[in-house]
Scaffold this active site. Structure first.
Site, PDB file in Angstrom:
ATOM      1  N   ARG A  73       0.846  -1.194   0.000  1.00  0.00           N
ATOM      2  CA  ARG A  73       0.000   0.000   0.000  1.00  0.00           C
ATOM      3  C   ARG A  73       0.883   1.247   0.000  1.00  0.00           C
ATOM      4  O   ARG A  73       1.836   1.348   0.780  1.00  0.00           O
ATOM      5  CB  ARG A  73      -0.903  -0.001   1.232  1.00  0.00           C
ATOM      6  CG  ARG A  73      -1.904   1.130   1.300  1.00  0.00           C
ATOM      7  CD  ARG A  73      -2.745   1.012   2.564  1.00  0.00           C
ATOM      8  NE  ARG A  73      -3.501  -0.230   2.582  1.00  0.00           N
ATOM      9  CZ  ARG A  73      -3.821  -0.903   3.695  1.00  0.00           C
ATOM     10  NH1 ARG A  73      -3.439  -0.444   4.883  1.00  0.00           N
ATOM     11  NH2 ARG A  73      -4.520  -2.011   3.615  1.00  0.00           N
ATOM     12  N   ARG A 142      -1.383   6.442  10.019  1.00  0.00           N
ATOM     13  CA  ARG A 142      -1.332   5.961   8.645  1.00  0.00           C
ATOM     14  C   ARG A 142      -1.609   7.092   7.656  1.00  0.00           C
ATOM     15  O   ARG A 142      -1.477   8.269   7.984  1.00  0.00           O
ATOM     16  CB  ARG A 142      -2.325   4.808   8.477  1.00  0.00           C
ATOM     17  CG  ARG A 142      -1.994   3.606   9.359  1.00  0.00           C
ATOM     18  CD  ARG A 142      -2.891   2.433   9.050  1.00  0.00           C
ATOM     19  NE  ARG A 142      -2.547   1.247   9.827  1.00  0.00           N
ATOM     20  CZ  ARG A 142      -3.134   0.066   9.648  1.00  0.00           C
ATOM     21  NH1 ARG A 142      -4.084  -0.084   8.735  1.00  0.00           N
ATOM     22  NH2 ARG A 142      -2.786  -0.979  10.391  1.00  0.00           N
ATOM     23  N   LYS A 205      -3.381   0.882  15.169  1.00  0.00           N
ATOM     24  CA  LYS A 205      -3.337   1.847  14.080  1.00  0.00           C
ATOM     25  C   LYS A 205      -4.027   3.147  14.487  1.00  0.00           C
ATOM     26  O   LYS A 205      -4.896   3.167  15.366  1.00  0.00           O
ATOM     27  CB  LYS A 205      -4.000   1.268  12.839  1.00  0.00           C
ATOM     28  CG  LYS A 205      -5.471   0.911  13.021  1.00  0.00           C
ATOM     29  CD  LYS A 205      -5.991   0.186  11.788  1.00  0.00           C
ATOM     30  CE  LYS A 205      -7.414  -0.312  12.002  1.00  0.00           C
ATOM     31  NZ  LYS A 205      -7.909  -1.103  10.862  1.00  0.00           N
ATOM     32  N   LYS A 207      -5.674   6.796  12.611  1.00  0.00           N
ATOM     33  CA  LYS A 207      -6.075   7.384  11.336  1.00  0.00           C
ATOM     34  C   LYS A 207      -6.460   8.845  11.524  1.00  0.00           C
ATOM     35  O   LYS A 207      -7.181   9.180  12.460  1.00  0.00           O
ATOM     36  CB  LYS A 207      -7.248   6.608  10.736  1.00  0.00           C
ATOM     37  CG  LYS A 207      -6.903   5.160  10.404  1.00  0.00           C
ATOM     38  CD  LYS A 207      -8.091   4.412   9.817  1.00  0.00           C
ATOM     39  CE  LYS A 207      -7.714   2.983   9.449  1.00  0.00           C
ATOM     40  NZ  LYS A 207      -8.862   2.232   8.869  1.00  0.00           N
ATOM     41  N   CYS A 426     -15.057  -3.489   0.181  1.00  0.00           N
ATOM     42  CA  CYS A 426     -13.669  -3.778   0.528  1.00  0.00           C
ATOM     43  C   CYS A 426     -13.137  -4.916  -0.342  1.00  0.00           C
ATOM     44  O   CYS A 426     -13.875  -5.561  -1.090  1.00  0.00           O
ATOM     45  CB  CYS A 426     -13.546  -4.122   2.003  1.00  0.00           C
ATOM     46  SG  CYS A 426     -14.330  -5.688   2.454  1.00  0.00           S
ATOM     47  N   CYS A 432      -7.707 -11.174   1.366  1.00  0.00           N
ATOM     48  CA  CYS A 432      -7.712 -10.716   2.756  1.00  0.00           C
ATOM     49  C   CYS A 432      -7.869 -11.894   3.703  1.00  0.00           C
ATOM     50  O   CYS A 432      -8.835 -12.661   3.609  1.00  0.00           O
ATOM     51  CB  CYS A 432      -8.837  -9.709   2.970  1.00  0.00           C
ATOM     52  SG  CYS A 432      -8.949  -9.137   4.687  1.00  0.00           S
ATOM     53  N   CYS A 471     -16.081  -8.643   6.392  1.00  0.00           N
ATOM     54  CA  CYS A 471     -15.922  -8.979   7.806  1.00  0.00           C
ATOM     55  C   CYS A 471     -16.302  -7.754   8.621  1.00  0.00           C
ATOM     56  O   CYS A 471     -16.556  -6.685   8.066  1.00  0.00           O
ATOM     57  CB  CYS A 471     -14.482  -9.431   8.100  1.00  0.00           C
ATOM     58  SG  CYS A 471     -13.297  -8.065   8.236  1.00  0.00           S
ATOM     59  N   CYS A 475     -13.205  -1.885   6.940  1.00  0.00           N
ATOM     60  CA  CYS A 475     -12.400  -1.117   5.994  1.00  0.00           C
ATOM     61  C   CYS A 475     -13.261  -0.325   5.014  1.00  0.00           C
ATOM     62  O   CYS A 475     -12.869   0.751   4.565  1.00  0.00           O
ATOM     63  CB  CYS A 475     -11.457  -2.041   5.230  1.00  0.00           C
ATOM     64  SG  CYS A 475     -10.169  -2.776   6.259  1.00  0.00           S
TER      65      CYS A 475
END
Length: 565
Positions: A73, A142, A205, A207, A426, A432, A471, A475
């Site tokens: 990414r 990120r 993470k 954001k 996603c 994934c 899931c 995302c």
């Protein structure tokens, strides 16, 4: 008594600032994989090890290791790509990755299917394109997302500059990235410190995103740190600060949940970086390092209290946040078609289904964008809704761009239904490792069936936010969809309903673990009611709340505005 740290925290401690044994693993020719511990560190470098789940069982029967490959990414603050970068990133996709370019829900590109022997060359090529993958994943701040069209005005450009400053300020300082991928000089003796992150970086993470009302095109309340630019009398006054947004949850665990950010105050542009660093370091020092499922900032806030966190933040940064300024959002979608800027340049918004720029099904999207990049003199801007903008087009160049867009099937936005234009999916299967059900590959199957239902009720052109996720990790920001499918198992989804059209209300679980026929039957009935009983201008999610189909949301599911002095 201090709780024990998780295994991943120990990996970070022992990693020598993200080095681990990644380099040794890359040089091991016996396997196409790297170790589990190094894979966890690899995320900080912008890559995940994955395998093709479509062939996993077959390979297991043949006593072969999984078909390992890597997702990479890029970190592209604000989603800006120059034409030359586009061509180089396209070349990377067609040389080392599978299929084409994929726009993510965080306004960047990612590449799938890069095998281990090509991983370093791909990383070097991305850096050669004047981009990076550092901190695109991992327990750090990120990709910083930003308002899609900063060139609409001088103030839009200024807001983007602050997004870029945030991105630069929170990049990790470790030399590991340059040592491993760019053949930089190895540091001997003491490893340098991370002035913001420390030796264990963040608990999870983090954001950040910056938006400009009235368009909430980044879903600002889904960010750990969401910034709402306040422009008054044509001048940037500063930013309202929202903290604690997050979309992830776990099926069957009520202690995990999606949450919208809480608005805690206002900062001037000069106060932005100190305030952001205070928020990040408070999360660094107080976030849960024992249970990763409870380690995001939203859980830190709900555990310690929003008022406590704000008070500690003001102590740490040495000034008080200002009162929240007024703002208003109209929607959280993208603009399609041509839009003028104040400088006479034009910007063309294009719809890209699930962010996939591929050549297939009679369309040549990847080839078309390649041809446009060869003649375009402006730039491209990726969106958080997986679409793109051809930005800074001269008046005399519009016809040429239009001709290429039409020739290669990039003009679908002209005739697409309202729900298709507002859909996100996603990646999910087959790459994934967290996916429980299809998403990206299911969207082209599901959308025509939904469009048939909507046409039956005269709703084809009505905008409805649809989010599909393989899931519950979120995302595709499914909890902000007026209609959302969250994967449970192959062919089975939770149906969630009634977020609002501006990204300021989380949806509600309506039916659990159901199949496509049940999904379609439920929505058909609701579409019929909406067509016959809605108020003028009423969006689908608001109709469902007003008529009691879903209950009014709890407070934590709408932005909380903390009173400020």
């Amino acid at each position: 008594m201090t709780s024990p740290i998780s295994h991943l925290e120990q990996i970070k401690i022992d990693s020598r600032y993200l080095r681990g044994t990644i380099e040794e693993g890359l040089n091991d020719p016996i396997t196409g994989a790297i170790s589990d511990d190094d894979n966890k560190l690899l995320k900080f470098h912008g890559s995940y090890q994955q395998d093709d789940r479509d062939v996993r069982d077959e390979r297991r029967k043949r006593k072969l290791e999984p078909a390992h490959a890597f997702m990479i990414r890029a970190r592209l603050p604000g989603g800006i790509v120059t034409p030359q970068q586009w061509l180089e990133l396209d070349h990377i996709a067609t040389t080392w990755a599978t299929r084409g370019l994929r726009i993510t829900t965080r306004q960047t590109f990612q590449w799938h299917g890069v095998v281990k022997r090509n991983l370093k060359a791909t990383m070097q090529a991305i850096n050669g394109a004047m981009a990076t993958t550092l901190a695109a994943c991992g327990d750090v701040n990120r990709q910083v997302v930003g308002a899609v069209n900063p060139n609409l005005s001088g103030q839009h450009r200024l807001v983007h500059e602050w997004a870029q400053k945030l991105s630069d300020h929170f990049l990790p300082r470790t030399g590991a990235y340059h040592e491993i991928w760019l053949d930089g000089e190895k540091i001997t003796g003491d490893i340098q410190e991370e002035p913001i992150y420390g030796p264990t970086y963040l608990p999870r993470k983090f954001k950040m995103g910056v938006t400009i009302p009235p368009l909430n095109d980044i879903d600002v309340f889904a960010q750990d740190l969401g910034l709402i630019a306040i422009i008054d009398n044509g001048q940037l006054q500063g930013f309202n600060v929202a903290i604690g947004g997050g979309m992830g949850a776990t099926h069957g665990d009520p202690t995990t949940y999606p949450r919208l950010g809480s608005v805690i105050g206002f900062v001037t542009p000069e106060q932005l970086i100190p305030a952001a660093e205070g928020i990040v370091t408070l999360q660094r020092d107080h976030g849960n390092r024992s249970e990763r499922q409870h380690a995001r900032l939203k859980y830190t806030l709900d555990h310690l209290g929003l008022e406590w966190f704000k008070a500690e933040l003001e102590k740490r940064i040495g000034f008080e946040l200002g009162p929240v300024r007024d703002y208003h959002f109209d929607n959280n979608g993208d603009h399609y078609g041509w839009l003028p800027g104040e400088d006479g340049k034009w910007h063309l918004g294009l719809y890209v289904e699930a962010g996939r720029l591929w050549d297939e099904n009679g369309l040549s999207l990847l080839t078309g964008m390649r041809e446009i990049a060869r003649v375009h003199t402006g730039e491209f801007r990726l969106t958080c809704n997986q679409n793109l903008v051809i930005a800074n087009v001269n008046e005399e160049d519009k016809a040429r761009i239009d001709e290429l867009v039409a020739r290669h099937g990039l003009d679908g936005y002209v005739s697409q239904s309202g729900i298709r234009r507002h859909s996100i999916a996603c990646v999910a299967l087959p790459t994934c490792g967290l996916a429980m059900a299809e998403s990206e590959r299911y969207a082209p199957v599901l959308l025509p069936k939904l469009e048939e239902l909507l046409a039956r009720h005269g709703l084809t052109n009505d905008p409805i936010l649809l989010r599909i996720s393989g899931c519950p990790n979120g995302c595709s920001r499914p909890y902000l969809g007026e209609i959302a499918l969250v994967g449970r198992a192959p062919g089975r989804y939770d149906l969630r309903l009634a977020a609002d059209f501006t990204g300021q209300r989380i949806n509600t679980l309506h039916r659990e673990n159901i199949t496509e026929p049940e999904i379609l039957a439920t929505l058909d009935e609701l579409f019929a009611a909406y067509a016959g009983k809605r108020l003028d201008g009423e969006y689908f999610g608001d109709f469902l709340v007003r008529t009691g189909v879903v209950p009014a949301p709890e407070q934590r599911l709408i932005p909380i505005v903390l009173e400020t002095a």
